[in-house]
Design an enzyme around this catalytic site. Sequence first.
Site, PDB file in Angstrom:
ATOM      1  N   HIS A  94       0.850  -1.194   0.000  1.00 30.76           N
ATOM      2  CA  HIS A  94       0.000   0.000   0.000  1.00 30.76           C
ATOM      3  C   HIS A  94       0.888   1.248   0.000  1.00 30.76           C
ATOM      4  O   HIS A  94       1.964   1.244   0.608  1.00 30.76           O
ATOM      5  CB  HIS A  94      -0.916  -0.015   1.228  1.00 30.76           C
ATOM      6  CG  HIS A  94      -1.945   1.059   1.162  1.00 30.76           C
ATOM      7  ND1 HIS A  94      -1.667   2.361   1.517  1.00 30.76           N
ATOM      8  CD2 HIS A  94      -3.232   1.048   0.726  1.00 30.76           C
ATOM      9  CE1 HIS A  94      -2.763   3.095   1.319  1.00 30.76           C
ATOM     10  NE2 HIS A  94      -3.718   2.327   0.843  1.00 30.76           N
ATOM     11  N   GLU A  96       0.834   3.842   1.593  1.00 34.48           N
ATOM     12  CA  GLU A  96       1.216   4.338   2.924  1.00 34.48           C
ATOM     13  C   GLU A  96       2.375   3.525   3.496  1.00 34.48           C
ATOM     14  O   GLU A  96       3.198   4.049   4.252  1.00 34.48           O
ATOM     15  CB  GLU A  96      -0.010   4.324   3.853  1.00 34.48           C
ATOM     16  CG  GLU A  96      -0.975   5.449   3.475  1.00 34.48           C
ATOM     17  CD  GLU A  96      -2.438   5.130   3.696  1.00 34.48           C
ATOM     18  OE1 GLU A  96      -2.761   4.212   4.464  1.00 34.48           O
ATOM     19  OE2 GLU A  96      -3.276   5.820   3.064  1.00 34.48           O
ATOM     20  N   GLU A 165      -3.710   2.302  -7.286  1.00 31.27           N
ATOM     21  CA  GLU A 165      -4.107   3.385  -6.391  1.00 31.27           C
ATOM     22  C   GLU A 165      -3.208   4.593  -6.618  1.00 31.27           C
ATOM     23  O   GLU A 165      -2.122   4.688  -6.015  1.00 31.27           O
ATOM     24  CB  GLU A 165      -3.990   2.943  -4.936  1.00 31.27           C
ATOM     25  CG  GLU A 165      -4.870   1.756  -4.586  1.00 31.27           C
ATOM     26  CD  GLU A 165      -5.173   1.728  -3.087  1.00 31.27           C
ATOM     27  OE1 GLU A 165      -6.342   1.855  -2.738  1.00 31.27           O
ATOM     28  OE2 GLU A 165      -4.233   1.616  -2.301  1.00 31.27           O
ATOM     29  N   GLY A 171      -7.399   9.259  -0.102  1.00 33.32           N
ATOM     30  CA  GLY A 171      -7.799  10.063   1.047  1.00 33.32           C
ATOM     31  C   GLY A 171      -7.924  11.551   0.757  1.00 33.32           C
ATOM     32  O   GLY A 171      -8.013  12.364   1.669  1.00 33.32           O
ATOM     33  N   SER A 211     -10.172   7.402  -3.124  1.00 32.75           N
ATOM     34  CA  SER A 211     -11.402   8.189  -2.993  1.00 32.75           C
ATOM     35  C   SER A 211     -12.599   7.573  -3.709  1.00 32.75           C
ATOM     36  O   SER A 211     -13.417   8.295  -4.283  1.00 32.75           O
ATOM     37  CB  SER A 211     -11.165   9.634  -3.444  1.00 32.75           C
ATOM     38  OG  SER A 211     -10.187  10.249  -2.610  1.00 32.75           O
ATOM     39  N   GLY A 232     -10.871   2.965   1.132  1.00 36.68           N
ATOM     40  CA  GLY A 232     -10.395   3.357   2.458  1.00 36.68           C
ATOM     41  C   GLY A 232     -11.520   4.010   3.241  1.00 36.68           C
ATOM     42  O   GLY A 232     -12.371   3.339   3.824  1.00 36.68           O
TER      43      GLY A 232
END
Length: 256
Positions: A94, A96, A165, A171, A211, A232
């Site tokens: 991911h 993040e 992504e 986000g 999103s 998410g």
Amino acid sequence: MRRILVAGNWKMNLLQSQGAALSQFLAGKYGSCAVEILVCPASPYLSGVGTTIRGSAVQLGAQNLYFAPQGAFTGEVCGEMLKDVGCGWVLVGHSERRQFFGEQDELLAKKVAAGLQHGLKVVLCVGELLAERQAGQTEAVLEKQMAGLAQVSAEQMANIVIAYEPVWAIGTGVTASTEQAQQAHAFLRSQLKSRYGEAVASATRILYGGSVKADNALELLSQSDVDGALVGGASLKVDSFSAIIEAGIQAQARKS
Ligand code: PGA
């Protein structure tokens, strides 16, 4: 025919009671379902959520794993442990994890291999930064990140899902346009084709993430190369997540 997968990545959100309420609702509503449904709670809650959803169409996934099979790796969790608490899936790479924990493709390839080795299905996440898109490097970045599949054989690809992504869409409330999503997905599928051939490329699911909301899900999921969503923020609430699942069911019907 690829079956749509709607996956909720809860990230570091939802305490025990909140995750229990959400998973209870989902399990009650989706005893069976035309699309696949996956939830990925934070690791302390995997076991509890797994118990709640048992017997329903909702599947359990972890957000991360470490590649070593066991041992002195304080704070880490291995594939066998995830399997042991009932996970069928694990997310790897991911953005993040890449951004905040410095995970790079070489490490991610080991994680992907470890997940598969322990019988988990793996969602490998890829995606470009805003600056990379603006510099026209999107395809080069995606091609490089496909190195996460370095140790995966054609046979093992049946247990791999790719998630596109774009980092600038995660986000932020900014979603990739359907054209941007479809274009990136088609590119990723062409990469799969050159690595594994036509049959694997056309059987592998490629999810969109960034999103995804109730009001844009149907349009995104209706794109020919978009085979699901990694959600998410909107996966944290009953209403928005079930609306996205419903959009998935509609998109699946349109495609078949
Ligand atoms: P978001 O996150 O839906 O909140 O943008 C998606 C993801 O990071 O998987």
